[in-house]
Write a protein that holds these residues in place. Sequence first.
Motif, PDB file in Angstrom:
ATOM      1  N   PHE A   1      -0.618   7.288  -8.091  1.00 28.51           N
ATOM      2  CA  PHE A   1      -1.912   7.251  -7.757  1.00 28.51           C
ATOM      3  C   PHE A   1      -2.507   8.795  -7.808  1.00 28.51           C
ATOM      4  O   PHE A   1      -3.799   9.158  -8.231  1.00 28.51           O
ATOM      5  CB  PHE A   1      -1.972   6.922  -6.282  1.00 28.51           C
ATOM      6  CG  PHE A   1      -1.962   5.551  -6.094  1.00 28.51           C
ATOM      7  CD1 PHE A   1      -2.560   4.917  -6.840  1.00 28.51           C
ATOM      8  CD2 PHE A   1      -1.049   5.004  -5.005  1.00 28.51           C
ATOM      9  CE1 PHE A   1      -2.754   3.324  -6.679  1.00 28.51           C
ATOM     10  CE2 PHE A   1      -1.108   3.560  -4.957  1.00 28.51           C
ATOM     11  CZ  PHE A   1      -1.822   2.605  -5.691  1.00 28.51           C
ATOM     12  N   VAL A   2      -1.572   9.762  -7.607  1.00 33.18           N
ATOM     13  CA  VAL A   2      -2.047  11.412  -7.638  1.00 33.18           C
ATOM     14  C   VAL A   2      -2.411  11.561  -9.153  1.00 33.18           C
ATOM     15  O   VAL A   2      -3.516  12.104  -9.303  1.00 33.18           O
ATOM     16  CB  VAL A   2      -0.915  12.222  -7.327  1.00 33.18           C
ATOM     17  CG1 VAL A   2      -1.298  13.537  -7.366  1.00 33.18           C
ATOM     18  CG2 VAL A   2      -0.274  11.868  -6.035  1.00 33.18           C
TER      19      VAL A   2
ATOM     20  N   ASP B   1      -8.086   2.841  -3.747  1.00 29.33           N
ATOM     21  CA  ASP B   1      -6.774   2.724  -3.689  1.00 29.33           C
ATOM     22  C   ASP B   1      -5.943   4.029  -3.723  1.00 29.33           C
ATOM     23  O   ASP B   1      -4.962   4.139  -2.924  1.00 29.33           O
ATOM     24  CB  ASP B   1      -6.246   1.791  -4.780  1.00 29.33           C
ATOM     25  CG  ASP B   1      -6.597   0.280  -4.770  1.00 29.33           C
ATOM     26  OD1 ASP B   1      -7.308   0.119  -3.832  1.00 29.33           O
ATOM     27  OD2 ASP B   1      -6.202  -0.655  -5.725  1.00 29.33           O
TER      28      ASP B   1
ATOM     29  N   GLU C   1       0.771  -1.284   0.051  1.00 26.98           N
ATOM     30  CA  GLU C   1       0.173  -0.013   0.038  1.00 26.98           C
ATOM     31  C   GLU C   1       0.893   1.228  -0.131  1.00 26.98           C
ATOM     32  O   GLU C   1       1.537   1.529   1.004  1.00 26.98           O
ATOM     33  CB  GLU C   1      -0.845   0.051   1.223  1.00 26.98           C
ATOM     34  CG  GLU C   1      -1.837  -0.972   1.255  1.00 26.98           C
ATOM     35  CD  GLU C   1      -2.316  -1.354   2.453  1.00 26.98           C
ATOM     36  OE1 GLU C   1      -3.379  -0.653   3.023  1.00 26.98           O
ATOM     37  OE2 GLU C   1      -2.125  -2.457   3.141  1.00 26.98           O
ATOM     38  N   TYR C   2       1.029   1.772  -1.168  1.00 27.02           N
ATOM     39  CA  TYR C   2       1.942   2.768  -1.082  1.00 27.02           C
ATOM     40  C   TYR C   2       1.499   4.227  -0.604  1.00 27.02           C
ATOM     41  O   TYR C   2       0.077   4.456  -0.984  1.00 27.02           O
ATOM     42  CB  TYR C   2       2.384   3.136  -2.656  1.00 27.02           C
ATOM     43  CG  TYR C   2       3.066   2.011  -3.396  1.00 27.02           C
ATOM     44  CD1 TYR C   2       4.429   1.820  -2.911  1.00 27.02           C
ATOM     45  CD2 TYR C   2       2.529   1.029  -4.147  1.00 27.02           C
ATOM     46  CE1 TYR C   2       5.151   0.791  -3.611  1.00 27.02           C
ATOM     47  CE2 TYR C   2       3.238  -0.080  -4.615  1.00 27.02           C
ATOM     48  CZ  TYR C   2       4.585   0.037  -4.342  1.00 27.02           C
ATOM     49  OH  TYR C   2       5.396  -1.074  -4.806  1.00 27.02           O
ATOM     50  N   ARG C   3       2.135   4.931   0.063  1.00 23.61           N
ATOM     51  CA  ARG C   3       1.949   6.178   0.560  1.00 23.61           C
ATOM     52  C   ARG C   3       3.294   7.001   0.336  1.00 23.61           C
ATOM     53  O   ARG C   3       4.485   6.344   0.284  1.00 23.61           O
ATOM     54  CB  ARG C   3       1.440   6.155   1.987  1.00 23.61           C
ATOM     55  CG  ARG C   3       0.362   5.646   2.308  1.00 23.61           C
ATOM     56  CD  ARG C   3       0.369   5.075   3.583  1.00 23.61           C
ATOM     57  NE  ARG C   3      -1.372   4.726   3.606  1.00 23.61           N
ATOM     58  CZ  ARG C   3      -2.442   5.085   3.939  1.00 23.61           C
ATOM     59  NH1 ARG C   3      -2.128   6.557   4.421  1.00 23.61           N
ATOM     60  NH2 ARG C   3      -3.569   4.643   4.038  1.00 23.61           N
ATOM     61  N   PHE C   4       3.374   8.057   0.803  1.00 23.12           N
ATOM     62  CA  PHE C   4       4.263   8.968   0.826  1.00 23.12           C
ATOM     63  C   PHE C   4       5.146   8.812   2.152  1.00 23.12           C
ATOM     64  O   PHE C   4       4.309   9.107   3.044  1.00 23.12           O
ATOM     65  CB  PHE C   4       4.128  10.533   0.524  1.00 23.12           C
ATOM     66  CG  PHE C   4       3.969  10.921  -0.808  1.00 23.12           C
ATOM     67  CD1 PHE C   4       4.765  10.748  -1.795  1.00 23.12           C
ATOM     68  CD2 PHE C   4       2.799  11.419  -1.068  1.00 23.12           C
ATOM     69  CE1 PHE C   4       4.612  11.059  -3.145  1.00 23.12           C
ATOM     70  CE2 PHE C   4       2.147  11.825  -2.477  1.00 23.12           C
ATOM     71  CZ  PHE C   4       3.049  11.624  -3.302  1.00 23.12           C
TER      72      PHE C   4
ATOM     73  N   LYS D   1       5.348   5.362  -6.771  1.00 19.09           N
ATOM     74  CA  LYS D   1       4.206   4.457  -6.894  1.00 19.09           C
ATOM     75  C   LYS D   1       3.026   5.392  -6.339  1.00 19.09           C
ATOM     76  O   LYS D   1       1.941   5.245  -6.969  1.00 19.09           O
ATOM     77  CB  LYS D   1       4.298   3.468  -6.215  1.00 19.09           C
ATOM     78  CG  LYS D   1       5.095   2.319  -6.796  1.00 19.09           C
ATOM     79  CD  LYS D   1       4.491   1.618  -7.811  1.00 19.09           C
ATOM     80  CE  LYS D   1       5.448   0.830  -8.743  1.00 19.09           C
ATOM     81  NZ  LYS D   1       6.482   0.064  -8.139  1.00 19.09           N
ATOM     82  N   THR D   2       3.146   6.412  -5.438  1.00 19.85           N
ATOM     83  CA  THR D   2       2.251   7.056  -4.934  1.00 19.85           C
ATOM     84  C   THR D   2       2.028   8.144  -5.817  1.00 19.85           C
ATOM     85  O   THR D   2       0.674   8.736  -5.858  1.00 19.85           O
ATOM     86  CB  THR D   2       2.783   7.776  -3.728  1.00 19.85           C
ATOM     87  OG1 THR D   2       3.042   6.626  -2.724  1.00 19.85           O
ATOM     88  CG2 THR D   2       1.465   8.439  -2.807  1.00 19.85           C
ATOM     89  N   LEU D   3       3.097   8.856  -6.598  1.00 20.78           N
ATOM     90  CA  LEU D   3       2.604   9.881  -7.630  1.00 20.78           C
ATOM     91  C   LEU D   3       1.803   9.458  -8.561  1.00 20.78           C
ATOM     92  O   LEU D   3       0.919  10.077  -9.222  1.00 20.78           O
ATOM     93  CB  LEU D   3       3.883  10.257  -8.027  1.00 20.78           C
ATOM     94  CG  LEU D   3       4.032  11.653  -8.481  1.00 20.78           C
ATOM     95  CD1 LEU D   3       3.855  12.949  -7.560  1.00 20.78           C
ATOM     96  CD2 LEU D   3       5.433  11.935  -9.054  1.00 20.78           C
TER      97      LEU D   3
ATOM     98  N   ALA E   1      -3.895   6.035  -0.442  1.00 25.72           N
ATOM     99  CA  ALA E   1      -2.695   6.264  -0.452  1.00 25.72           C
ATOM    100  C   ALA E   1      -2.619   7.794  -0.093  1.00 25.72           C
ATOM    101  O   ALA E   1      -1.255   8.070   0.403  1.00 25.72           O
ATOM    102  CB  ALA E   1      -2.170   5.792  -1.797  1.00 25.72           C
TER     103      ALA E   1
END
Lengths: 395, 463
Positions: B429-430, B158, A68-71, B425-427, B162
């Motif tokens: 999502f943005v 998802d 679960e990707y986050r910053f 990876k989070t970018l 994030a």
Amino acid sequence: MAIPESVFRPFRTGEAERSDRVAGDRARHREKVREAIRDNIADIIADESIIGQDKNRIIKVPIRGIKEYRFIFGESSGGVAQGNGETERGQVVGKQDGDQDGPADRAGDRPGVDYYETDVSLEEVIDMMFEDLELPDLERKRLRHIESERNFRRHGFRQKGIRNRLDKRRTARARLRRKQAKVEEIDRPRFPFHEGDLTYRHITTDVKLESNAVVICIMDTSGSMDTAKKYLARSFFFLLYQFIRTKYQNVELVFVAHHATAKEVDEQEFFYKGESGGTMISSGYKRALEIIEERYHPTLWNVYSFHCSDGDNFDSDNPKTLELAGKLSEACNLFGYGEIKPLGPRYYESSMLNVFRQLDLDNFQTVLIERKEDVWPSFKALLAKERLPAEGTDG
Amino acid sequence: MAEWSIRELEQWDRRIRDIVAEFGLDCFPQEFEVCDHNQMLAYMAYSGMPSHYPHWSYGKSFEKLKTLYDYGVSGLPYEMVINSNPSVAYLMRDNSLLLQILTVAHVYGHNDFFKNNFTFASTDPEYTLSSFKARANRVRDYVEDPTIGLEQVEAVLDAAQALSMQCRRNLAIRKESAEEARQRAFEAAQPVADPFRNAHSEKEYVAPDLRRNPPVPDDDLLLFIRDHNPYLAEWERDLLTIAHEEAQYFLPQMETKIMNEGWASFWHQKILEQLDLPPELNIEFLVRHNQVVCPHEGSLNPYHLGIKVWQDLDRQCTERGEGRDYLFEVRESDRDSSFLRRHLNEELVRDLDLFQYGPEGDDLVVTEVSDEDGWRRVRDALVGQVGSSSLPVIRVVDGDHQGQRTLFLEHAHDGRDLQPEYAEKTLAFVHRLWQQEVVLDTSIGGKQTQLVHNDRGFAVRAA
């Protein structure tokens, strides 16, 4: 300040059994894990522990979690922790995780690499692997047929049968019919089932027939095939073996081991026994051709041959090998050659790939296997439904 | 069934409540629910909520908890309390009588904290359960809607999950609306009445850029996307709202972990000491209490750190001959960062042997210890990593960068780099939510860098 009256709700067994409220999310997660397994099947296959397992066994596959990707902050940021009272500057308190996949689960509040296990039977893994593969160019040939699929179909009812095929509705109906018919003693308090009431579903098997096929596995067991090479070769044949056993009911398998001479061996011996000696690849091919001649004539059989070797052949044997490989290709629907050359500081070894380059036949395929990670892609290249160009043929 | 009955628990609870009232704690009405370990694992997976919207990540969380539990790596918590009014806590059926007593006492500590600490004021505890349920129903409706379906809902959730913690950190400060911010910028740019304007030349008037969106950098990433991406469907906006609201609910718990656990542990100890437990229960109490609050060498146990600071404050109050009023003040007006900055003194830092570490080659090496010179730096480093400071601050600077509707984000770099794989990876999502190029301005290894994600994929470029 008075504290308001509190409430105690006792444990309710029924509730606990009824409501598995995580079930939906677990199932969905599991699906995602399956997808991930499918995408990373090569890694799982490359794991030594898989090779040679009984396929009904449940294996616990440690899955690197679906992230679960986050910053988040990277590892280099350090942190604050508690010591034992004697901490000093410069003291080493841990290792940086060299793994780029994620920060380590250590001292602090960062999410760790999620490792957890999931139960997958080896069979499931194999099913997933072989979904898109099949023996190529299977032709319809005369004489014997192989059963490729076996389906069970319901086909009428019988008075006798096994318990779990009892059709309760029909049985009850038969009893009622009998009760209605018995006019005189209608007031009996009990009207038990009679053996004649019992009705069982009848099942027949549907067999889909396909042309007959034989797979000949030829493995180099000479002295130059060290443990690492043998491991790679066996991994390849293990996959082949599982593939045939999973997808086809009745494909025959023949095992040939060769060094300077060749002999037909059984499965056990092929997978578990080592040999030594010089290498004459032609001997293996000759033996394979003999077997085909004797038992599996190409007009009646689809023949597939696969050979794994390190390619360290006696130079003098090369012309003969080439000639026999040509012949073998003619006899086979597909002849695949896998050259095992583990990477490493090795002296230059001769390679059959260069020799085989002269053999330009459609149904002759070569692959190069350098590491355990290559086994699966090479295998796939040979058997993919849409035939991929066999990769890595440069020696 | 364990060696206790509900009636027994109710009797203990009555005594505990009397003591709680005597100590002056101020609680919501409390509800206890007895559950077995499977239910407990399920509650944990959903952060205690009896109803919660479905998402595979909770299945994963359950699987992970269960693996750890089944292999004995970690036990289950004795208790779980959720911040709501009335407060709800779960008790494990198989725990011993003493553990239940300990848990009940501990729960009242949390209850008091939830009710009184300022960070929780924004959480609307009266509506906790119903709003979680309403959100769950909304998500289920979207999943069942044939024009939307699970796949699409999941894709948005998802991404939303994030980014959900990329939000404002201090909810006690009212968020300025865009109009107010523009008004302020406009007023700030106006020349002030200068009584000496004849004495020196007038400053040149620079018109403020009032078209810029957002007028000031915005912390609420999800809300900004929701309000300024015109291509999102109504249900997609709603999912972003749902993820945002949930993050806002949990943020205070993250912000006060050390204080809250310390407070509850401090009080359960005081309460159990007052209960006059029979000797065999008392011994079990001492054992269990020490298990909970023991130091974890090489990491930090929030229970231990928290109770130490509270005990130290309590000692100071006693020495000054005051009651505990000051303690109650602190529990109301602090959060972990301010709590530690104000009350973690040199003696405590030394006593706890806190140290700071950092990377050196492949190793992690102690860089600062709690001696006379170092303790302040250690404390400040700790303050900088607790609560929401464990997450990077990323702000929306411009929603229409270079007139291209590019979303320009900036990472407020505080010396800690982003984890590159996760950032990439989070970018993505943005980008999925913004549906147009996104740029994240950050610093990697001391170099100003821009991470870009657009239709062509991910790229890194020097700023």
